[in-house]
Design an enzyme around this catalytic site. Sequence first.
Site, short mmCIF file in Angstrom:
data_model
loop_
_atom_site.label_atom_id
_atom_site.label_comp_id
_atom_site.label_asym_id
_atom_site.label_seq_id
_atom_site.Cartn_x
_atom_site.Cartn_y
_atom_site.Cartn_z
N THR A 1 23.93 62.42 -38.77
CA THR A 1 25.21 62.08 -39.42
C THR A 1 26.21 63.24 -39.30
O THR A 1 25.84 64.38 -39.04
CB THR A 1 25.02 61.77 -40.92
OG1 THR A 1 24.56 62.95 -41.56
CG2 THR A 1 24.05 60.63 -41.14
N LYS B 1 35.65 45.60 -32.65
CA LYS B 1 35.00 46.83 -32.17
C LYS B 1 34.14 46.53 -30.94
O LYS B 1 34.12 47.29 -29.99
CB LYS B 1 34.15 47.46 -33.28
CG LYS B 1 34.95 48.01 -34.45
CD LYS B 1 34.14 48.90 -35.38
CE LYS B 1 33.40 48.17 -36.45
NZ LYS B 1 32.89 49.03 -37.53
N ARG C 1 34.53 55.31 -38.90
CA ARG C 1 35.78 55.77 -39.48
C ARG C 1 35.56 56.94 -40.43
O ARG C 1 36.33 57.89 -40.47
CB ARG C 1 36.44 54.62 -40.26
CG ARG C 1 37.83 54.97 -40.74
CD ARG C 1 38.31 53.99 -41.78
NE ARG C 1 37.58 54.16 -43.04
CZ ARG C 1 37.83 53.47 -44.12
NH1 ARG C 1 38.76 52.53 -44.13
NH2 ARG C 1 37.13 53.68 -45.24
N GLU D 1 17.58 58.15 -39.20
CA GLU D 1 18.81 58.94 -39.29
C GLU D 1 18.54 60.17 -40.14
O GLU D 1 17.86 60.07 -41.16
CB GLU D 1 19.88 58.07 -39.96
CG GLU D 1 21.17 58.79 -40.23
CD GLU D 1 22.13 57.97 -41.08
OE1 GLU D 1 22.71 56.99 -40.57
OE2 GLU D 1 22.32 58.30 -42.27
N TYR E 1 41.09 53.66 -37.55
CA TYR E 1 39.91 52.78 -37.63
C TYR E 1 38.88 53.17 -36.58
O TYR E 1 39.23 53.72 -35.52
CB TYR E 1 40.31 51.32 -37.38
CG TYR E 1 41.22 50.77 -38.44
CD1 TYR E 1 40.77 50.56 -39.74
CD2 TYR E 1 42.55 50.43 -38.14
CE1 TYR E 1 41.61 50.06 -40.72
CE2 TYR E 1 43.38 49.92 -39.12
CZ TYR E 1 42.91 49.74 -40.41
OH TYR E 1 43.73 49.25 -41.38
C1 LIG Z 1 25.03 52.96 -39.77
C2 LIG Z 1 26.08 53.76 -40.52
C3 LIG Z 1 26.19 55.13 -40.29
C4 LIG Z 1 27.16 55.86 -40.97
N1 LIG Z 1 27.26 57.22 -40.75
C5 LIG Z 1 28.21 57.95 -41.37
C6 LIG Z 1 28.38 59.35 -41.12
O1 LIG Z 1 27.64 59.94 -40.33
N2 LIG Z 1 29.36 60.00 -41.77
C7 LIG Z 1 30.19 59.37 -42.66
O2 LIG Z 1 31.08 60.02 -43.21
N3 LIG Z 1 30.08 58.05 -42.90
C8 LIG Z 1 29.12 57.33 -42.29
N4 LIG Z 1 29.01 55.99 -42.55
C9 LIG Z 1 29.90 55.37 -43.53
C10 LIG Z 1 31.22 54.85 -42.91
O3 LIG Z 1 31.97 55.92 -42.40
C11 LIG Z 1 31.98 54.13 -44.02
O4 LIG Z 1 31.31 52.97 -44.41
C12 LIG Z 1 33.46 53.88 -43.76
O5 LIG Z 1 34.07 53.53 -45.01
C13 LIG Z 1 33.75 52.75 -42.79
O6 LIG Z 1 33.42 53.10 -41.52
P1 LIG Z 1 33.49 52.02 -40.31
O7 LIG Z 1 33.19 52.76 -39.10
O8 LIG Z 1 32.70 50.83 -40.66
O9 LIG Z 1 35.05 51.66 -40.38
P2 LIG Z 1 35.95 50.54 -39.70
O10 LIG Z 1 35.19 49.73 -38.73
O11 LIG Z 1 37.18 51.22 -39.24
O12 LIG Z 1 36.28 49.60 -40.95
C14 LIG Z 1 36.78 50.15 -42.17
C15 LIG Z 1 37.47 49.06 -42.97
O13 LIG Z 1 38.70 48.69 -42.35
C16 LIG Z 1 38.72 47.30 -42.01
N5 LIG Z 1 39.39 47.23 -40.71
C17 LIG Z 1 38.91 47.58 -39.51
N6 LIG Z 1 39.86 47.44 -38.56
C18 LIG Z 1 40.99 47.02 -39.20
C19 LIG Z 1 42.32 46.71 -38.78
N7 LIG Z 1 42.69 46.82 -37.50
N8 LIG Z 1 43.21 46.33 -39.73
C20 LIG Z 1 42.85 46.23 -41.04
N9 LIG Z 1 41.59 46.50 -41.49
C21 LIG Z 1 40.69 46.89 -40.59
C22 LIG Z 1 37.26 46.87 -41.99
O14 LIG Z 1 37.09 45.50 -42.31
C23 LIG Z 1 36.67 47.76 -43.08
O15 LIG Z 1 36.92 47.22 -44.36
C24 LIG Z 1 28.03 55.22 -41.90
C25 LIG Z 1 27.89 53.84 -42.12
C26 LIG Z 1 26.93 53.11 -41.46
C27 LIG Z 1 26.79 51.63 -41.73
#
Ligand SMILES: Cc1cc2nc3c(=O)[nH]c(=O)nc-3n(C[C@H](O)[C@H](O)[C@H](O)COP(=O)(O)OP(=O)(O)OC[C@H]3O[C@@H](n4cnc5c(N)ncnc54)[C@H](O)[C@@H]3O)c2cc1C
Length: 317
Positions: free
Chosen positions: A50, A199, A124, A19, A143
Amino acid sequence: MKVTDHIKNSDGETLFSFEIIPPVKGRSIQELYNNIDPLMEFEPPFVDVTTSREEYIYIDRDGLLDKKLTRMRPGTLGICASIKHKYDVDTVPHVLCGGFTKEETEYLLVDCHYLGIDNVMALRGDAMKEEKYFEPTRGGHQYASDLVKQIQSMNRGNYLHEVIETDNCANFCVGVAGYPEKHMEAPSLKSDLKRLKEKVELGADYVVTQMFFDNKKFFEFVEAAREMGITVPIIPGIKPIAVKRHLQLLPQVFRVDIPEDLVEAVELCKNNKEVRQVGVEWCIQQSKELKEAGVPVLHYYSMGKSDNIKAIAKEVF
Ligand SMILES: Cc1cc2nc3c(=O)[nH]c(=O)nc-3n(C[C@H](O)[C@H](O)[C@H](O)COP(=O)(O)OP(=O)(O)OC[C@H]3O[C@@H](n4cnc5c(N)ncnc54)[C@H](O)[C@@H]3O)c2cc1C
């Protein structure tokens, strides 16, 4: 080509990928190429780029501070296109809920489709620096699962405001994030896994994990995910520690544990050159064990500098 097809075509061999982060606005893309060039000999089938969300900056105007919203590292899609063109590898732009309306996301996906980009990572995004909790952008998603839903709808020709009958539908392969040590906001690992399953049920094709330094956490996570019925490929994301400050920074920012042996080894280092070497050695051991266990891909967080990733890849691939 889709990430999942690269995995299928690999005949069980572990693939190498990494990445990268777009440079700060105004810097040359050549710097990025200089970092990527040494990694290309390991033939990554795909490279992730990213996306960083917007942030507030304060500009001093004759003693008055003017608050402006800006993106420090724009250019994700441009970088994806240029890397794809220059190296003939697939690129995976990260698509965020935070900072984007649903319409902006749709236009971004249309651009991806025109550029022949077959994969996107649906995320997210984090809360803005000033905010304690993530606030969805007005007109945007809450989300990552909502984003997965939008991408899969578009794959079927269902745009936000119109259904388009076409035989030129996008067919994005969708990656999502998983957290072996649970996402920082999730009340428990189990509830976080349930969200991950949502998801996948909505159409995520593969999972890339947050970094971890103890493989046991990853193996347990995969086992729990499989028990819950998550069957898509789970790709470990790993990162070598590079500076002493990472001992505090990584647990604080990513809520990950650093094993005591690694902490002790880093603390014994006299300078960051030694720390970098310790990080490389730890990551080589991690990589070898994960590869031995048959992970589909080893995905490295390169954070802008590639010398340590190259040193690791040389030992592992
Ligand atoms: C491989 C990887 C790449 C990444 N790349 C980037 C990037 O390019 N840019 C950046 O800004 N960040 C990036 N991140 C960080 C990421 O954006 C953060 O970790 C963010 O806080 C959560 O994103 P997510 O997509 O996991 O969120 P989600 O899957 O939406 O989850 C977020 C939180 O909400 C909870 N949740 C999900 N759905 C629900 C629901 N329906 N009701 C209640 N709670 C719910 C989950 O348990 C979790 O605690 C990356 C992370 C990883 C692991």
